[in-house]
Design a protein around this motif. Structure first.
Motif, PDB file in Angstrom:
ATOM      1  N   ASN A 251       0.819  -1.215   0.000  1.00 37.53           N
ATOM      2  CA  ASN A 251       0.000   0.000   0.000  1.00 37.53           C
ATOM      3  C   ASN A 251       0.852   1.264   0.000  1.00 37.53           C
ATOM      4  N   ALA A 252       2.038   1.186   0.627  1.00 34.80           N
ATOM      5  CA  ALA A 252       2.904   2.371   0.706  1.00 34.80           C
ATOM      6  C   ALA A 252       3.863   2.462  -0.473  1.00 34.80           C
ATOM      7  N   LEU A 335       2.461   6.889   2.567  1.00 33.49           N
ATOM      8  CA  LEU A 335       1.017   6.882   2.361  1.00 33.49           C
ATOM      9  C   LEU A 335       0.476   8.287   2.112  1.00 33.49           C
TER      10      LEU A 335
END
Length: 421
Positions: A251-252, A335
Motif C-alpha cells: 500500500n505504501a 502513504l
C-alpha cells in the motif's frame, strides 16, 4: 503381538501414501524409484501375512512353498532398496557393466535358491539342522546376496548423508540406511539358524531385527515421498503469514508492484507454485523496505529510532525495534505522498535480512518478527511522536513546488502522520 500391530500399521501407511502421491510419483521420472520401492513394500506386507502363506501352500500343494516365495521376494525387496539408494545418491559406477552384473547375480541367486529348495527333502526345508543338505547351499547363497546388497545400499547412503539438505529428508534417509544395515545381522542369525540350532534368544533377536527393518525402511521411504508435499504446505503457510506485512508495505509502495494486489482469499487458495510465490513475496517485502529506506528515511529519524530502542527496558532485539520505528514513520510518510528524501544513509540501519548469507526461511521469520514489532505499542508511541515533526520538515508549498501559500489547517485537525494505517 506388537510385531503384528506394527506390520498392519505399515501396510496402512504405505498404501495410503501410494494412493495420495500416486500421480506425482508416476508423473515425475525422478520419483519412480521411490514409487517402485513403495510398491515392493506394499506387496511384501501382503506376502508375509499368515493367511496369504496358508493360501499359497494350499493352492500349490508344496510344503513350505510360501517360505520360498518370501525368500525370492526378499531378493526383489533388497534389490529395489539398492536401486533406490543408487538413484537418490546419484551414484555412477566406474564399471559400465555393474548394473548387468548385479542383475545377473540376483537371477543366479534366485535360480540357485529354487533349485536347492526343490532338492531339499520337505522335512528339512527351513529347519535348524547341523546336517549338510542342499538347503545349506540355499541359506548361504541367499545370505551372500542379501548381505552384499544391504551393505552396498547402506554404504551409498552413509557416504552421501552429509550432503542431504533438509532435516526431514536427512532423517528419512537415515531410517532407510539403518533399515538396510539391520539386514546384515538379521541374515547372519537366520543363516546360522538354518545350519545349526541356536539359542532361543537369538531367534527372538532376529524377529525384533526383522520388525525394526520392516518399520524403519518403509517409513523412511514414506517420508521421502511426502517431503515435497510437506515443503509445499510449509511454503504456502509462510506465504499466507507474510500476506499482511506484504499488503501493508505494498500500500505504501505501489510503484514497485509488477502485478495487481490480490485478495487474501485468492492468496490462500491460489494454485501457483508455493515456493515461487513465497520467494517472490520475500523479495517484494525486502524491496519495499529498502525503497522506503531510500526514499522516506533520513538521518535524524534513524538516529532517534536507534536512541529510542535503547530506552525500551528488556528489549531482546533493539535493532529490530530500531528498524520497526523508522519503518513505521516512513510508511506513514509514503502513504501521505511526502516528498522523497533520497538521503544516502549507512547500511547499519538496514534490516538484518539484507545479509548475503540469509535464507528464505530466515528472512521469512525475520520479516514476521518485524511486522509484529511495527504493531507493538512501543513503536506506535514512537511514530506518534516523531511523525508530526517529520511532517513539518518541508512546508506544503515546498512539497508541491508551488509558491502560492497554502490554506492553514483547521485548528484541532489531526496531522496526516497521525493516521495509523
Amino acid at each position: 503381538m506388537l510385531q503384528d500391530t506394527a506390520r498392519q500399521a505399515i501396510i496402512v501407511i504405505v498404501l495410503t501414501t501410494l494412493a495420495i502421491r500416486f500421480p506425482y510419483l508416476i508423473r515425475n521420472r525422478m520419483q519412480r524409484p521411490l514409487f517402485l520401492i513403495l510398491v515392493v513394500f506394499a506387496t511384501s506386507s501382503i506376502i508375509i501375512q499368515y493367511w496369504f502363506a496358508a493360501k499359497v501352500n494350499h493352492l500349490t500343494g508344496v510344503v513350505k512353498f510360501s517360505n520360498l516365495l518370501q525368500g525370492l521376494w526378499g531378493l526383489v525387496d533388497i534389490t529395489a532398496t539398492l536401486y533406490f539408494a543408487v538413484r537418490i545418491t546419484g551414484f555412477q559406477p566406474r564399471w559400465r557393466y555393474s548394473r548387468a552384473a548385479w542383475i545377473t547375480w540376483a537371477l543366479v541367486t534366485a535360480a540357485g535358491m529354487s533349485t536347492c529348495f526343490a532338492l531339499t527333502p520337505p522335512a528339512m526345508r527351513f529347519s535348524s539342522s547341523a546336517q549338510l543338505s542342499p538347503f545349506t547351499t540355499y541359506a548361504l547363497i541367499a545370505a551372500a546376496y542379501m548381505v552384499g546388497t544391504a551393505l552396498t545400499a547402506s554404504w551409498l547412503l552413509w557416504r552421501n548423508l552429509a550432503d542431504v539438505e533438509g532435516k526431514v529428508l536427512r532423517t528419512a534417509l537415515t531410517m532407510v540406511m539403518i533399515g538396510d544395515a539391520i539386514m546384515i545381522p538379521f541374515m547372519a542369525i537366520r543363516t546360522a539358524e538354518r545350519m545349526t540350532p541356536i539359542a532361543p534368544a537369538l531367534s527372538q533377536i532376529a524377529v525384533v531385527l526383522s520388525t525394526a527393518r520392516f518399520v524403519l525402511l518403509p517409513l523412511g521411504c514414506v517420508l521421502v515421498a511426502v517431503e515435497p508435499l510437506h515443503k509445499a504446505i510449509l511454503y504456502h503457510y509462510r506465504q499466507i503469514r507474510l500476506y499482511s506485512f506484504w499488503r501493508w508495505l505494498r500500500n505504501a509502495t505501489p510503484e514497485l508492484a509488477l502485478t495487481s494486489t490480490k485478495s487474501r482469499w485468492r492468496d490462500i487458495f491460489g494454485a501457483d507454485s508455493s515456493w515461487e510465490l513465497l520467494h517472490r513475496r520475500v523479495i517484494e517485502v525486502r524491496d519495499s523496505i529498502f525503497y522506503l529506506y531510500d526514499t522516506q528515511a533520513f538521518s535524524g529519524l534513524l538516529t532517534q529510532a536507534d536512541d529510542y530502542a535503547k530506552t525500551i527496558p528488556h528489549a531482546k532485539h533493539p535493532e529490530l525495534v530500531t528498524t520497526a520505528c523508522w519503518l513505521k514513520v516512513a510508511h506513514r510518510a509514503a502513504l501521505m505522498n511526502a516528498p522523497k528524501t533520497h538521503e544516502v544513509n549507512g547500511s547499519e540501519w538496514l534490516p538484518r535480512a539484507a545479509a548475503a548469507d540469509s535464507t528464505i526461511h530466515w528472512e521469512t521469520r525475520y520479516f514476521l518478527a518485524l511486522y509484529r514489532m511495527t504493531r507493538s505499542q512501543a513503536v506506535r508511541t514512537f511514530a506518534d511522536k516523531i511523525a508530526p515533526s517529520a511532517n513539518t520538515r518541508l512546508t506544503p508549498s515546498e512539497r508541491t513546488g508551488s509558491s502560492r501559500p497554502q490554506r492553514p489547517r483547521a485548528r484541532g485537525s489531526a496531522s496526516r502522520y497521525d493516521q495509523v494505517p
